[in-house]
Design a protein around this motif. Structure first.
Motif, PDB file in Angstrom:
ATOM      1  N   GLN A 122       4.128  63.362   7.270  1.00 32.93           N
ATOM      2  CA  GLN A 122       4.115  63.814   5.872  1.00 32.93           C
ATOM      3  C   GLN A 122       4.987  62.886   5.023  1.00 32.93           C
ATOM      4  N   PRO A 123       4.589  62.693   3.768  1.00 32.26           N
ATOM      5  CA  PRO A 123       5.261  61.690   2.932  1.00 32.26           C
ATOM      6  C   PRO A 123       6.759  61.921   2.764  1.00 32.26           C
ATOM      7  N   ASN A 124       7.195  63.207   2.623  1.00 29.46           N
ATOM      8  CA  ASN A 124       8.599  63.461   2.321  1.00 29.46           C
ATOM      9  C   ASN A 124       9.424  63.864   3.538  1.00 29.46           C
ATOM     10  N   ALA A 125       8.864  63.692   4.689  1.00 33.00           N
ATOM     11  CA  ALA A 125       9.553  64.172   5.902  1.00 33.00           C
ATOM     12  C   ALA A 125      10.906  63.496   6.085  1.00 33.00           C
ATOM     13  N   GLN A 126      10.932  62.188   5.823  1.00 33.53           N
ATOM     14  CA  GLN A 126      12.192  61.458   5.996  1.00 33.53           C
ATOM     15  C   GLN A 126      13.252  61.963   5.015  1.00 33.53           C
ATOM     16  N   ASP A 127      12.816  62.158   3.789  1.00 32.24           N
ATOM     17  CA  ASP A 127      13.741  62.674   2.765  1.00 32.24           C
ATOM     18  C   ASP A 127      14.236  64.061   3.142  1.00 32.24           C
ATOM     19  N   LEU A 128      13.302  64.871   3.638  1.00 33.74           N
ATOM     20  CA  LEU A 128      13.643  66.243   4.001  1.00 33.74           C
ATOM     21  C   LEU A 128      14.683  66.260   5.113  1.00 33.74           C
ATOM     22  N   LEU A 129      14.470  65.388   6.081  1.00 38.18           N
ATOM     23  CA  LEU A 129      15.409  65.300   7.200  1.00 38.18           C
ATOM     24  C   LEU A 129      16.796  64.898   6.696  1.00 38.18           C
ATOM     25  N   GLN A 130      16.814  63.910   5.818  1.00 40.22           N
ATOM     26  CA  GLN A 130      18.102  63.444   5.267  1.00 40.22           C
ATOM     27  C   GLN A 130      18.787  64.554   4.460  1.00 40.22           C
ATOM     28  N   GLN A 131      17.980  65.264   3.676  1.00 37.10           N
ATOM     29  CA  GLN A 131      18.552  66.363   2.875  1.00 37.10           C
ATOM     30  C   GLN A 131      19.144  67.446   3.778  1.00 37.10           C
ATOM     31  N   GLN A 132      18.401  67.769   4.833  1.00 39.69           N
ATOM     32  CA  GLN A 132      18.883  68.830   5.727  1.00 39.69           C
ATOM     33  C   GLN A 132      20.163  68.413   6.438  1.00 39.69           C
ATOM     34  N   GLN A 133      20.190  67.164   6.844  1.00 41.59           N
ATOM     35  CA  GLN A 133      21.392  66.680   7.517  1.00 41.59           C
ATOM     36  C   GLN A 133      22.583  66.653   6.561  1.00 41.59           C
ATOM     37  N   ALA A 134      22.323  66.218   5.337  1.00 38.16           N
ATOM     38  CA  ALA A 134      23.399  66.167   4.340  1.00 38.16           C
ATOM     39  C   ALA A 134      23.910  67.562   4.040  1.00 38.16           C
ATOM     40  N   MET A 135      22.991  68.503   3.935  1.00 34.47           N
ATOM     41  CA  MET A 135      23.360  69.891   3.653  1.00 34.47           C
ATOM     42  C   MET A 135      24.194  70.462   4.796  1.00 34.47           C
ATOM     43  N   GLN A 136      23.754  70.141   6.003  1.00 32.29           N
ATOM     44  CA  GLN A 136      24.472  70.637   7.177  1.00 32.29           C
ATOM     45  C   GLN A 136      25.906  70.095   7.210  1.00 32.29           C
ATOM     46  N   LYS A 137      26.031  68.824   6.846  1.00 40.65           N
ATOM     47  CA  LYS A 137      27.369  68.205   6.825  1.00 40.65           C
ATOM     48  C   LYS A 137      28.230  68.832   5.733  1.00 40.65           C
ATOM     49  N   LEU A 138      27.607  69.087   4.586  1.00 37.88           N
ATOM     50  CA  LEU A 138      28.352  69.721   3.481  1.00 37.88           C
ATOM     51  C   LEU A 138      28.836  71.118   3.899  1.00 37.88           C
ATOM     52  N   PHE A 182      41.328  70.189  -6.788  1.00 40.09           N
ATOM     53  CA  PHE A 182      41.627  68.764  -6.621  1.00 40.09           C
ATOM     54  C   PHE A 182      41.691  68.405  -5.131  1.00 40.09           C
ATOM     55  N   ARG A 183      42.407  69.249  -4.386  1.00 39.58           N
ATOM     56  CA  ARG A 183      42.538  68.988  -2.936  1.00 39.58           C
ATOM     57  C   ARG A 183      41.198  69.166  -2.212  1.00 39.58           C
ATOM     58  N   ALA A 184      40.461  70.199  -2.615  1.00 42.81           N
ATOM     59  CA  ALA A 184      39.163  70.456  -1.964  1.00 42.81           C
ATOM     60  C   ALA A 184      38.230  69.266  -2.168  1.00 42.81           C
ATOM     61  N   LEU A 185      38.173  68.777  -3.391  1.00 40.41           N
ATOM     62  CA  LEU A 185      37.274  67.656  -3.679  1.00 40.41           C
ATOM     63  C   LEU A 185      37.706  66.393  -2.942  1.00 40.41           C
ATOM     64  N   ALA A 186      39.011  66.175  -2.881  1.00 35.63           N
ATOM     65  CA  ALA A 186      39.507  64.990  -2.172  1.00 35.63           C
ATOM     66  C   ALA A 186      39.097  65.048  -0.698  1.00 35.63           C
ATOM     67  N   THR A 187      39.267  66.218  -0.084  1.00 34.49           N
ATOM     68  CA  THR A 187      38.917  66.365   1.334  1.00 34.49           C
ATOM     69  C   THR A 187      37.410  66.220   1.541  1.00 34.49           C
ATOM     70  N   LEU A 188      36.651  66.897   0.695  1.00 31.14           N
ATOM     71  CA  LEU A 188      35.189  66.866   0.864  1.00 31.14           C
ATOM     72  C   LEU A 188      34.648  65.452   0.689  1.00 31.14           C
ATOM     73  N   ARG A 189      35.142  64.767  -0.323  1.00 29.71           N
ATOM     74  CA  ARG A 189      34.631  63.412  -0.557  1.00 29.71           C
ATOM     75  C   ARG A 189      34.988  62.473   0.575  1.00 29.71           C
ATOM     76  N   GLU A 190      36.177  62.688   1.114  1.00 31.66           N
ATOM     77  CA  GLU A 190      36.606  61.851   2.241  1.00 31.66           C
ATOM     78  C   GLU A 190      35.723  62.112   3.466  1.00 31.66           C
ATOM     79  N   GLN A 191      35.484  63.403   3.722  1.00 36.92           N
ATOM     80  CA  GLN A 191      34.700  63.759   4.915  1.00 36.92           C
ATOM     81  C   GLN A 191      33.224  63.419   4.769  1.00 36.92           C
ATOM     82  N   LEU A 192      32.749  63.449   3.542  1.00 41.23           N
ATOM     83  CA  LEU A 192      31.309  63.259   3.340  1.00 41.23           C
ATOM     84  C   LEU A 192      30.980  61.875   2.785  1.00 41.23           C
TER      85      LEU A 192
END
Lengths: 197, 116
Positions: A122-138, A182-192
């Protein structure tokens, strides 16, 4: 002795006000239920536990605060929700050990790369996989945050509450909200980094 | 402590993804959320204890107790019955009819139900 209530204009207005209030509360709960479910799901990693928490929060708001002005419902609801999540986390030391074992399987249910590979045509399968992985990491990164930082991020960024309302919901000062965020964003950006930046 | 441009971009992207995940909830979960909402609304509609009613009731009960236990009160009998009834009427002036009926039963039990 006449015990029947006279139905006059005042009584009719009161009934109408009660109906309006119920309808307003219904609309409010409908507007927050999905977000509340996702917040609780991320914190508990369990859909059923999250549903219980959301339901308890709705009932508590409806029972105790339905008569308060509607403008106060949002911070009140999220305060109740956060307290219930914290209660669940405090209560669940033993249960979480069991869930940790079960999560190996549950995680497989949420994200199964094999299923996605089958859909790669399917055309968007790769995008979907990336989105799901990104969401899972978030979600993982959010879960790993200290509770107060996670609350702040959830309320300020996800729900979009003002600093003042976030402070009300968390029972802390405006300054604390800014510091936690401020701290939450710093940590999240570092981890992600690399996934979301 | 202001957010910089990168913080804002990151926040916006995260918010978008999280909100998208709300919309992706399955039908079973949304149905259960709807049921939970209905239950909450039903709980809000349930009548709660009416303290406005209970406070005078409690006050009357306490007054009756004091009245019954008052030392040196007149002995029970025909002569005492009239002022006692008047006092009762004064005290029960603003009280719900159901409570009066119950109290009348208790009074009857005290004065007529017990032959001693």
């Amino acid at each position: 002795m006449n015990l029947s209530l006279p139905i006059n204009r005042e009584t009719t207005c009161t009934i109408a006000a009660v109906n309006d209030s119920a309808s307003e509360l219904d609309s409010f709960l409908a507007s927050v239920e999905r977000r509340a479910q996702r917040i609780a799901e991320i914190a508990t990693r369990d859909r059923d536990e999250a549903l219980d928490i959301v339901q308890d929060s709705m009932i508590q708001l409806a029972k105790k605060y339905a008569a308060r002005p509607a403008s106060e419902w949002t911070p009140l609801f999220y305060r109740i929700l956060n307290n219930k999540v914290l209660d669940w986390q405090r209560r669940g030391t033993v249960r979480r050990r069991v869930l940790f074992w079960q999560d190996d399987k549950a995680d497989g249910d949420d994200f199964n790369p094999a299923e996605l590979v089958a859909d790669m045509s399917q055309p968007n399968a790769q995008d979907l996989l990336q989105q799901q992985q990104a969401m899972q990491k978030l979600e993982e990164a959010l879960r790993a945050l200290p509770a107060r930082q996670r609350e702040t991020f959830t309320l300020r960024i996800w729900e979009g509450l003002s600093v003042e309302d976030t402070a009300k919901a968390m029972g802390c000062s405006d300054g604390s909200v800014k510091t936690h965020l401020f701290r939450a964003l710093a940590t999240l950006r570092e981890q992600l980094e690399g996934v979301w930046n | 402590m202001e957010l910089d441009e990168q913080d804002r971009k990151f926040s916006q992207a995260a918010k978008q993804a999280l909100r998208q995940s709300e919309r992706a909830l399955d039908a079973t979960t949304t149905a259960r959320l709807r049921a939970a909402r209905e239950q909450a609304l039903a709980a809000a509609a349930k009548p709660r204890l009416n303290w406005n009613w209970m406070m005078p009731t409690g006050a009357v009960a306490a007054a009756l107790m004091v009245f019954a236990l008052l030392p040196g009160r007149a002995p029970l009998g025909e002569s005492a019955a009239v002022p006692r009834d008047e006092a009762m009427e004064v005290m029960l002036d603003d009280v719900e009819p159901e409570l009066v009926q119950d109290l009348e039963l208790y009074v009857w039990l005290e004065f007529d139900g017990d032959p001693a």
